[in-house]
Design a protein around this motif. Structure first.
Motif, short mmCIF file in Angstrom:
data_model
loop_
_atom_site.label_atom_id
_atom_site.label_comp_id
_atom_site.label_asym_id
_atom_site.label_seq_id
_atom_site.Cartn_x
_atom_site.Cartn_y
_atom_site.Cartn_z
N ALA A 112 -5.90 -2.80 1.93
CA ALA A 112 -5.15 -2.34 0.55
C ALA A 112 -6.35 -2.57 -0.41
O ALA A 112 -6.13 -1.77 -0.82
CB ALA A 112 -3.75 -2.65 0.67
N HIS A 116 0.41 2.59 5.01
CA HIS A 116 0.70 1.26 4.28
C HIS A 116 0.47 0.80 6.23
O HIS A 116 0.64 -0.75 6.06
CB HIS A 116 1.92 1.02 4.18
CG HIS A 116 2.66 0.30 3.67
ND1 HIS A 116 2.93 -0.38 3.17
CD2 HIS A 116 3.66 -0.61 4.52
CE1 HIS A 116 3.44 -1.73 2.74
NE2 HIS A 116 3.99 -1.80 4.15
N ALA A 119 0.87 -1.21 0.16
CA ALA A 119 -0.15 0.47 -0.03
C ALA A 119 1.26 1.16 0.02
O ALA A 119 1.40 1.02 0.61
CB ALA A 119 -1.04 -0.48 1.31
#
Length: 482
Positions: free
Chosen positions: A389, A328, A299
């Motif tokens: 994600a 992330h 991500a």
């Protein structure tokens, strides 16, 4: 004369193994009589084959069910043709638990004949799932149910220098024991005579988008408003692009391009009816091999640079981006927590690194674990999908927001697709960088994670970058992106 890409040794080996097939089928026939239901029989042998994709290509005119899986960097490929057995659970059931139970029962009763020293032994099932089973399905995805397990009749697996052929068939108490081997030999003999060479001519296509870009940006802006109000922490929004061409799309040539240009991704294709869902995903959802679990957090994205210096600068900026690092971290946190429910020794590096593919680079964190006894790969897939994600955080609220506002039937896009073998090992990718391709039309998908700091114009630009992989593989230039 045998085509050099699908050598005569394949058919010779099949004919040589017919007695093994018929002996296994006779055992299965007796077992089916005792159980009162059909039994899977599966025979695996080593063959000479240079390119499993050639078999996938030639199967286009022979069967509506085809499967291809390739991890070029690992020198691993699978091609499956036909359907010996398939399973789709009722909508009212837990689709992952029902799939796991159906697979366990099939394997517990199956008659499997395979050399123990081969890297691949016995049958495997192609597996795919809808992103959101609660979203009403559209006509576009009519051949791709909310969950599917399918055992191909003919299965070719190449692992390094070793290639195996597995022949699968369902046998009941009345089945002829001569049917399995003879039918397999006939199918392969027919396929050998069909020509195929990758053909990648530029396509003169018409392009349409599922939503006007300004409308899509307005949806992103609404998401940002809700995020800043604390209703969500993150939501992933996708959009689609449709291509129409005067000539049929060549899906095998598209796969050949993807495996050449994206060697560190998971190349996949599931052909059903008259359409093929294919892509080159950089994201592993989960793999299980001999108890070892591997997952990936992917991500945060940035484009590739035109020069090495620009490329390095963009990677450095991505590593230092607070917005991307926070996005992330959401994904890493969720995957680690999910695996802890079923696994021990869950480990991940403290800091992400950069994963670079041809046209985009991502923040990447590998995560490993050891599965506990009593759990299987379907448990892991169920617990991990959808990751932040591709869905968002909190998961249920993000899915509800997507269902109500995205204005897109994702189908199998951003969902688990992969395979599971007779031992319960397998691998699933998140079906990203993908397209659903018909004869003269293709629908491409791309999405991006929206957080409170997101800018709609930048998010639209990110989807355009992600669409380049499939556009390039289909022979369409970047200038066609809407």
């Amino acid at each position: 004369m045998a085509n050099p890409l699908l050598g005569v040794r394949v058919t010779t080996a099949t004919l040589r193994e017919v007695p093994r097939m018929e002996a296994a089928a006779e055992i299965a026939r007796r077992r089916a009589r005792e159980l009162g239901r059909p039994v899977l029989v599966s025979v695996t042998t080593q063959v000479g084959l240079r390119d499993p994709l050639a078999l996938f290509a030639r199967g286009a005119g022979v069967t509506h069910n085809r499967f291809f899986w390739s991890v070029p960097a690992a020198n691993f490929e699978i091609t499956g043709l036909g359907a010996a057995w398939s399973f789709t659970p009722p909508l009212s059931t837990d689709r992952f638990a029902a799939s796991a139970e159906a697979w366990r029962q099939l394997m517990a009763e199956a008659v499997i004949d395979a050399d123990r020293d081969l890297p691949v032994q016995g049958p495997l099932a192609v597996a795919g799932f809808r992103f959101d089973p609660d979203h009403p399905p559209s006509e576009l995805w009519r051949d791709y149910p909310h969950a599917l397990l399918l055992v191909p009749r003919l299965l070719i697996v190449r692992h390094g220098d070793v290639t195996t052929l597995t022949v699968n068939g369902m046998v009941d108490a009345q089945s002829s024991t001569l049917a399995l081997g003879a039918a397999a030999a006939r199918r392969l003999q027919a396929l050998i005579g069909l020509p195929w060479r990758p053909n990648r001519p530029p396509l003169d296509v018409q392009v349409d988008v599922s939503l006007d870009p300004d409308v899509w940006k307005a949806i992103v802006a609404d998401a940002v408003t809700d995020l800043r109000a604390g209703m969500l922490e993150k939501v992933v929004l996708a959009r689609a692009m449709r291509l129409r061409g005067p000539e049929p799309f060549d899906t095998a040539a598209t796969l050949d391009t993807l495996r050449r240009d994206y060697p560190h991704t998971f190349i996949f294709a599931v052909a059903r009816g008259g359409r093929t869902f294919l892509g080159a995903s950089p994201e592993r959802l989960v793999s299980l091999r001999n108890g070892d679990v591997a997952a990936s957090a992917l991500a945060g994205s940035a484009p590739r640079g035109k020069t090495p210096e620009e490329d390095a600068a963009l990677a450095s900026a991505l590593l230092q981006s607070e917005k991307d690092r926070a996005e992330h971290a959401f994904v890493v946190q969720m995957i680690r927590a999910a695996l802890t429910d079923y696994c021990d020794a869950v480990q991940a590096p403290e800091l992400p690194t950069i994963m670079q593919v041809r046209n985009v680079q991502h923040l990447f964190t590998p995560i490993t674990a050891r599965i506990r006894p009593g759990y299987d790969i379907f448990d892991l897939v169920q617990r991990l999908h959808p990751t932040p994600a591709v869905g968002g955080k909190p998961g249920p609220a993000a899915l509800a927001w997507i269902r109500a506002r995205e204005q897109l039937d994702r189908g199998w896009y951003a969902a688990p697709v992969g395979w599971v073998d007779a031992r319960g090992d397998g691998e699933f990718a998140v079906a990203l960088r993908s397209a659903l391709i018909g004869r003269r039309e293709a629908t491409l998908f791309a999405g991006c994670g929206i957080v409170a700091a997101s800018d709609p114009e930048r998010e639209l630009a990110e989807t355009r970058i992600k669409l380049r992989a499939m556009l390039g593989a289909l022979g369409v230039g970047d200038e066609m992106i809407g």
